[in-house]
Design a protein around this motif. Structure first.
Motif, PDB file in Angstrom:
ATOM      1  N   HIS A 112      -2.450  18.128   3.289  1.00 45.55           N
ATOM      2  CA  HIS A 112      -2.264  16.713   2.481  1.00 45.55           C
ATOM      3  C   HIS A 112      -3.357  15.873   3.011  1.00 45.55           C
ATOM      4  CE1 HIS A 112       0.564  13.909   0.553  1.00 45.55           C
ATOM      5  NE2 HIS A 112      -0.625  13.998  -0.280  1.00 45.55           N
ATOM      6  N   SER A 113      -4.777  15.946   2.880  1.00 42.65           N
ATOM      7  CA  SER A 113      -5.557  15.027   3.375  1.00 42.65           C
ATOM      8  C   SER A 113      -6.865  15.253   2.589  1.00 42.65           C
ATOM      9  CB  SER A 113      -6.066  15.496   4.648  1.00 42.65           C
ATOM     10  OG  SER A 113      -6.468  16.857   4.712  1.00 42.65           O
ATOM     11  N   PRO A 114      -7.850  14.423   2.504  1.00 46.93           N
ATOM     12  CA  PRO A 114      -9.076  14.688   1.752  1.00 46.93           C
ATOM     13  C   PRO A 114      -9.888  15.999   1.881  1.00 46.93           C
ATOM     14  CG  PRO A 114      -9.102  12.479   2.697  1.00 46.93           C
ATOM     15  CD  PRO A 114      -7.953  13.123   3.340  1.00 46.93           C
ATOM     16  N   THR A 120      -3.017   9.945  -2.181  1.00 48.50           N
ATOM     17  CA  THR A 120      -2.107  10.843  -1.892  1.00 48.50           C
ATOM     18  C   THR A 120      -1.669  11.681  -2.932  1.00 48.50           C
ATOM     19  OG1 THR A 120      -0.127   9.260  -1.872  1.00 48.50           O
ATOM     20  CG2 THR A 120      -1.330   9.460   0.250  1.00 48.50           C
ATOM     21  N   ARG A 121      -1.676  11.345  -4.054  1.00 50.69           N
ATOM     22  CA  ARG A 121      -1.284  12.203  -5.273  1.00 50.69           C
ATOM     23  C   ARG A 121      -2.280  13.049  -5.945  1.00 50.69           C
ATOM     24  NH1 ARG A 121       3.565   8.551  -7.961  1.00 50.69           N
ATOM     25  NH2 ARG A 121       5.001   8.395  -6.031  1.00 50.69           N
ATOM     26  N   ARG A 122      -3.609  12.401  -5.979  1.00 53.26           N
ATOM     27  CA  ARG A 122      -4.702  13.048  -6.902  1.00 53.26           C
ATOM     28  C   ARG A 122      -6.024  12.851  -6.105  1.00 53.26           C
ATOM     29  NH1 ARG A 122      -4.699  13.707 -12.163  1.00 53.26           N
ATOM     30  NH2 ARG A 122      -2.525  12.511 -12.252  1.00 53.26           N
ATOM     31  N   ALA A 123      -6.803  13.839  -6.202  1.00 51.37           N
ATOM     32  CA  ALA A 123      -8.346  13.871  -5.598  1.00 51.37           C
ATOM     33  C   ALA A 123      -9.173  14.463  -6.570  1.00 51.37           C
ATOM     34  CB  ALA A 123      -8.028  14.669  -4.347  1.00 51.37           C
ATOM     35  N   ILE A 124     -10.387  13.705  -6.819  1.00 47.37           N
ATOM     36  CA  ILE A 124     -11.296  14.196  -7.653  1.00 47.37           C
ATOM     37  C   ILE A 124     -12.541  14.686  -6.931  1.00 47.37           C
ATOM     38  CG2 ILE A 124     -12.922  13.705  -9.497  1.00 47.37           C
ATOM     39  CD1 ILE A 124     -10.777  11.501 -10.330  1.00 47.37           C
ATOM     40  N   ILE A 125     -12.917  15.979  -6.602  1.00 50.87           N
ATOM     41  CA  ILE A 125     -13.981  16.526  -6.041  1.00 50.87           C
ATOM     42  C   ILE A 125     -14.903  16.935  -6.713  1.00 50.87           C
ATOM     43  CG2 ILE A 125     -14.323  18.360  -4.092  1.00 50.87           C
ATOM     44  CD1 ILE A 125     -12.066  16.355  -3.436  1.00 50.87           C
ATOM     45  N   GLN A 126     -16.133  16.468  -6.414  1.00 55.26           N
ATOM     46  CA  GLN A 126     -17.500  16.962  -7.181  1.00 55.26           C
ATOM     47  C   GLN A 126     -17.899  18.199  -6.250  1.00 55.26           C
ATOM     48  OE1 GLN A 126     -18.686  14.835  -9.785  1.00 55.26           O
ATOM     49  NE2 GLN A 126     -20.436  15.858 -10.155  1.00 55.26           N
ATOM     50  N   VAL A 127     -18.057  19.219  -6.975  1.00 56.61           N
ATOM     51  CA  VAL A 127     -18.353  20.631  -6.355  1.00 56.61           C
ATOM     52  C   VAL A 127     -19.860  20.860  -6.797  1.00 56.61           C
ATOM     53  CG1 VAL A 127     -17.672  22.980  -5.843  1.00 56.61           C
ATOM     54  CG2 VAL A 127     -16.136  21.398  -6.320  1.00 56.61           C
ATOM     55  N   ALA A 128     -20.581  21.302  -5.977  1.00 57.62           N
ATOM     56  CA  ALA A 128     -22.176  21.540  -6.304  1.00 57.62           C
ATOM     57  C   ALA A 128     -22.139  23.256  -5.840  1.00 57.62           C
ATOM     58  CB  ALA A 128     -23.091  20.808  -5.420  1.00 57.62           C
ATOM     59  N   GLN A 141     -22.949  30.647  -5.268  1.00 62.35           N
ATOM     60  CA  GLN A 141     -22.447  30.158  -4.079  1.00 62.35           C
ATOM     61  C   GLN A 141     -22.266  28.588  -3.952  1.00 62.35           C
ATOM     62  OE1 GLN A 141     -21.127  32.313  -2.319  1.00 62.35           O
ATOM     63  NE2 GLN A 141     -22.129  34.354  -3.036  1.00 62.35           N
ATOM     64  N   PHE A 142     -21.205  28.422  -3.429  1.00 57.67           N
ATOM     65  CA  PHE A 142     -20.910  26.732  -2.997  1.00 57.67           C
ATOM     66  C   PHE A 142     -22.327  26.185  -2.199  1.00 57.67           C
ATOM     67  CE2 PHE A 142     -16.350  28.226  -3.498  1.00 57.67           C
ATOM     68  CZ  PHE A 142     -16.324  27.763  -4.705  1.00 57.67           C
ATOM     69  N   ALA A 143     -22.672  25.088  -2.732  1.00 57.76           N
ATOM     70  CA  ALA A 143     -23.683  24.460  -1.984  1.00 57.76           C
ATOM     71  C   ALA A 143     -23.045  23.086  -1.214  1.00 57.76           C
ATOM     72  CB  ALA A 143     -24.977  24.260  -2.961  1.00 57.76           C
ATOM     73  N   GLY A 144     -22.181  22.375  -1.710  1.00 63.61           N
ATOM     74  CA  GLY A 144     -21.942  21.131  -1.117  1.00 63.61           C
ATOM     75  C   GLY A 144     -20.790  20.589  -2.085  1.00 63.61           C
ATOM     76  N   PHE A 145     -20.398  19.366  -1.705  1.00 55.80           N
ATOM     77  CA  PHE A 145     -19.183  18.587  -2.341  1.00 55.80           C
ATOM     78  C   PHE A 145     -19.487  17.334  -1.967  1.00 55.80           C
ATOM     79  CE2 PHE A 145     -17.419  19.500   1.881  1.00 55.80           C
ATOM     80  CZ  PHE A 145     -16.944  18.252   2.202  1.00 55.80           C
ATOM     81  N   LYS A 146     -18.532  16.302  -2.635  1.00 53.75           N
ATOM     82  CA  LYS A 146     -18.293  14.918  -2.300  1.00 53.75           C
ATOM     83  C   LYS A 146     -16.897  14.545  -3.046  1.00 53.75           C
ATOM     84  CE  LYS A 146     -21.451  13.146  -5.920  1.00 53.75           C
ATOM     85  NZ  LYS A 146     -22.744  12.145  -6.115  1.00 53.75           N
ATOM     86  N   VAL A 147     -16.243  13.930  -2.236  1.00 53.02           N
ATOM     87  CA  VAL A 147     -15.008  13.190  -2.777  1.00 53.02           C
ATOM     88  C   VAL A 147     -15.289  12.094  -3.538  1.00 53.02           C
ATOM     89  CG1 VAL A 147     -12.658  12.431  -1.902  1.00 53.02           C
ATOM     90  CG2 VAL A 147     -13.991  14.308  -0.475  1.00 53.02           C
ATOM     91  N   ILE A 148     -14.925  12.053  -4.702  1.00 49.54           N
ATOM     92  CA  ILE A 148     -15.110  11.181  -5.741  1.00 49.54           C
ATOM     93  C   ILE A 148     -14.135  10.106  -5.514  1.00 49.54           C
ATOM     94  CG2 ILE A 148     -15.374  10.425  -8.005  1.00 49.54           C
ATOM     95  CD1 ILE A 148     -17.760  11.971  -6.745  1.00 49.54           C
TER      96      ILE A 148
END
Length: 281
Positions: A152-154, A219-227, A208-215
């Motif tokens: 339960h973390s970024p 604690t209830r919601r996360a938006i992850i930008q996946v490259a 294949q995955f190349a990278g990510f950033k946490v937008i």
């Protein structure tokens, strides 16, 4: 519609107006299709129709190969997202299942990751590498092979996103992932219905995955930008929404059954601003 879609009007042509967009150049339809129990990678994203081509590899239900994580090309300016006093996992030895990590981790690192998570191994899921970490998860796997139980973390949200995306591409796991790793609602119902009714697309390349950033992260919601990278060539990214429900991170689909709705994928010229994170050399 499918799990990934984009509004073609929202993808701008290059400044000179003469170069075809990545999606058109590859002959991809940006509205991605989840097909029965078969999900194949066609665009830089994992679901789409292609006019030609054959699968680059056969899907396998049981992963067999583990490779070490790619190291960042530059020295990170801040500590890794999930530091540990333990040595990095030895290549070929995945993190333990049902340990004290993942969703069972009582004190996860709550910092937003600015560098590749440490002590990660990469394991093939079909033909795509997914990350495994003892601290962040996954810490559980069901009888179908679907992995779950993330911290339960970024960093836990990032790992949950990548593992879910990798596993939903495995034709042996697609239905089970939709059933257990996606939040119940109109979006999931739509995706399941289309999975049963859509025609089978054809694979035209490897992703294949190349990278990510946490937008964004709460604690209830996360938006992850996946490259992700297609055939070691073009790279595109898309935001994935994850929600914390019943003690784990799960994906949330839009009402139309897609991850992104009308948000067009970003075709990237590089990974500036992203945390480089890849199991492919």
């Amino acid at each position: 519609m499918g799990l990934f879609s984009s509004n073609p009007d929202s993808v701008d042509d290059d400044a000179d107006g003469g170069e075809t967009s990545f999606w058109q150049e590859r002959g991809f339809v940006a509205s991605a299709i989840v097909v029965g129990a078969v999900v194949v990678c066609l665009l830089v994203w994992f679901f789409a129709r292609g006019d030609s081509g054959t699968p680059t590899s056969q899907a396998t239900q049981t992963p067999s190969t583990v490779v070490p994580t790619e190291q960042p090309t530059e020295e990170p300016s801040v500590p890794p997202a999930t530091p540990t006093d333990e040595p990095s996992t030895t290549p070929g030895t995945p993190p333990p299942i049902n340990g004290s990590g993942g969703c069972k981790n009582k004190h996860p690192d709550m910092r937003t990751p600015r560098a590749a998570p440490s002590a990660v191994t990469w394991q093939f899921e079909a033909d795509m590498l997914i990350p495994l970490q003892a601290a962040g998860g996954p810490a559980a796997m069901d009888s179908h092979g679907v992995r779950s139980c993330f911290a339960h973390s970024p960093t836990g949200a990032v790992l949950a996103t990548l593992v879910m995306l990798g596993q939903i591409r495995n034709p042996d796991l697609t239905d089970a992932v939709l059933a257990t790793r996606v939040v119940a609602g109109p979006g999931r119902s739509r995706a399941v219905a289309e999975a049963r009714n859509s025609a089978t697309p054809k694979a035209t390349g490897q992703v294949q995955f190349a990278g990510f950033k946490v937008i964004d992260y709460t604690t209830r919601r996360a938006i992850i930008q996946v490259a992700a990278e297609l055939n070691n060539d073009n790279v595109a990214s898309l935001p994935i929404t994850m929600v914390w429900v019943n003690g784990d991170w799960k994906a949330e689909l839009q009402p139309d059954g897609t991850f992104n709705g009308e948000v067009a994928p970003d075709v990237l010229q590089g990974l500036e601003g992203y945390v480089r994170f890849s199991g492919a050399g």
